[in-house]
Design an enzyme around this catalytic site. Structure first.
Site, PDB file in Angstrom:
ATOM      1  N   GLY A 157       0.807  -1.221   0.000  1.00  0.00           N
ATOM      2  CA  GLY A 157       0.000   0.000   0.000  1.00  0.00           C
ATOM      3  C   GLY A 157       0.839   1.270   0.000  1.00  0.00           C
ATOM      4  CD  GLN A 158      -0.294   7.383   0.562  1.00  0.00           C
ATOM      5  OE1 GLN A 158      -1.210   7.186   1.367  1.00  0.00           O
ATOM      6  NE2 GLN A 158       0.084   8.592   0.205  1.00  0.00           N
ATOM      7  CG  ASP A 182      -0.505  -6.288   0.455  1.00  0.00           C
ATOM      8  OD1 ASP A 182      -1.679  -6.642   0.264  1.00  0.00           O
ATOM      9  OD2 ASP A 182      -0.192  -5.105   0.670  1.00  0.00           O
ATOM     10  CB  ILE A 183      -4.124  -9.723  -0.150  1.00  0.00           C
ATOM     11  CG1 ILE A 183      -5.135 -10.844  -0.314  1.00  0.00           C
ATOM     12  CG2 ILE A 183      -4.302  -8.639  -1.184  1.00  0.00           C
ATOM     13  CD1 ILE A 183      -6.516 -10.498   0.192  1.00  0.00           C
ATOM     14  NE  ARG A 184      -4.016  -8.002  -5.539  1.00  0.00           N
ATOM     15  CZ  ARG A 184      -5.254  -8.123  -5.068  1.00  0.00           C
ATOM     16  NH1 ARG A 184      -5.914  -9.250  -5.185  1.00  0.00           N
ATOM     17  NH2 ARG A 184      -5.849  -7.113  -4.462  1.00  0.00           N
ATOM     18  CE1 TYR A 207      -9.002   4.042   7.536  1.00  0.00           C
ATOM     19  CE2 TYR A 207      -9.487   6.399   7.525  1.00  0.00           C
ATOM     20  CZ  TYR A 207      -8.569   5.361   7.584  1.00  0.00           C
ATOM     21  OH  TYR A 207      -7.233   5.650   7.685  1.00  0.00           O
ATOM     22  CE  LYS A 239      -7.282   2.680  10.342  1.00  0.00           C
ATOM     23  NZ  LYS A 239      -6.289   1.610  10.495  1.00  0.00           N
ATOM     24  CB  ILE A 280       0.438   9.928   4.040  1.00  0.00           C
ATOM     25  CG1 ILE A 280       0.235   9.771   5.555  1.00  0.00           C
ATOM     26  CG2 ILE A 280       1.898   9.704   3.650  1.00  0.00           C
ATOM     27  CD1 ILE A 280       0.647   8.430   6.117  1.00  0.00           C
TER      28      ILE A 280
END
Ligand code: AKB
Length: 313
Positions: free
Chosen positions: A13-14, A36-38, A140, A144, A170
């Site tokens: 991810g980012q 990661d998932i991939r 979301y 959190k 970010i």
């Protein structure tokens, strides 16, 4: 080289993709397990394919590498989360419960949990205090805020050393965000450097807290390395870098690319942005573990344009 072995969940991810490289510099390539998932094409270093909703698979990786620290970065963000609220809740919470349990069962010494300015919501002051009332308006944000409370619970009940930052948006050149409300602040630089116009999904005056990626990396590892006895917040630390509106970031870019044009077409993300504070008071982070950001809006713009020009030219 330190005797740590660190698992990064959500390494594609980012934040994850930049953090893995940052941690490899500090702790050495052999001590960082990216997951990661991939699989990630071209990743050199240790990589484990992991669906973080699978608690057994996560625990097996923790055991296999004798993991001492987990950075849990997998989550569905604010804008995408609103498309499928219940799925977002399930994924964000289940993955975190798996991390908490894997850490508790395997006596992992430290966990990093990324929280967000999305924990603040309707009725928050323009500048959110560390101890402001949390009234998140997105699923979301609700996940959190709940995650922060679970962190505090595991810390108090089991002694799991969990540390957390409420990240603002970010901004970085290395990776693209996906599914967030602050994503426009990365896209805008790519469009500007490619010589294209930019259509912004927020109104021109919508001010949000943001941070440059180098500052975000510095804050994250600084918090993780801080002596435990210095930490007074076990939910999530407010973290500030800078605050700006789409109009202000456009003006900052136009100092270098004068013919850059921005139009505004607010969509459903405007309401999300309006539920968030414009600024974050991070004095507790500054006091407890010496946090200081290094980047202003113009300094970030200069670096973003320089780096993206190398990529696109
Ligand atoms: C988002 O926009 O959803 C995220 C965040 C502020 O947590 N970047």
């Amino acid at each position: 080289m330190k005797s740590e072995c660190i698992l990064v969940i959500g390494a594609n991810g980012q934040i994850g993709s930049v953090l893995v490289e940052y941690l490899r510099e500090i702790y050495g390539d052999d001590n960082i397990v990216a997951s990661d998932i991939r699989m990630r094409d071209g990743h050199n270093g240790i990589f484990e394919k992991l669906d973080a909703t699978d608690g057994k698979a996560m625990s097996a990786i923790v055991k296999k590498y004798k993991i001492t620290q987990i950075y849990h970065l997998a989550a569905i963000l604010s804008a995408k989360g609103e498309q499928e609220p219940l799925k977002t809740w399930d994924i964000n919470m289940q993955t975190y419960f798996n991390v908490l349990e894997a850490a508790r069962e395997n006596k992992v010494s430290k966990v990093f949990y990324p929280s967000s300015i999305a924990v603040f919501g309707d009725h928050v002051d323009n500048k959110a205090d560390q101890f402001s009332f949390l009234n998140p308006a997105t699923v979301y944000g609700i996940s959190k805020a709940a995650g922060e409370n679970w962190s505090n619970y595991y810390f108090k009940r089991y002694g799991t050393d969990i540390r957390s930052l409420r990240y603002p948006g970010i901004v970085g050149y290395q990776s693209m965000p996906g599914g967030g409300t602050t994503d426009y602040a990365v896209d805008i630089y790519h469009k500007a450097v490619k010589g294209e116009d930019f259509e912004c999904f927020l109104k021109s005056e919508t001010t949000l807290p943001m941070i440059y990626i180098s500052d975000a990396m510095d804050a994250t590892v600084r918090l993780m390395e801080a002596p435990a006895e210095k930490l007074t917040v076990r939910t999530g630390y407010n973290l500030a870098g800078m605050s700006f509106s789409p109009k202000e970031i456009a003006e900052s870019i136009q100092k270098t690319i004068p013919d850059f044009k921005v139009t505004y077409k607010p969509d459903f993300r405007q309401a999300i942005a309006e539920s968030w504070p414009a600024e974050i008071d991070d004095s507790q982070a500054r006091k407890d573990w010496g946090w200081r950001p290094a980047y202003s809006l113009d300094k970030m713009t200069e670096e973003m344009i320089t780096q993206l020009r190398k990529k696109y030219d």
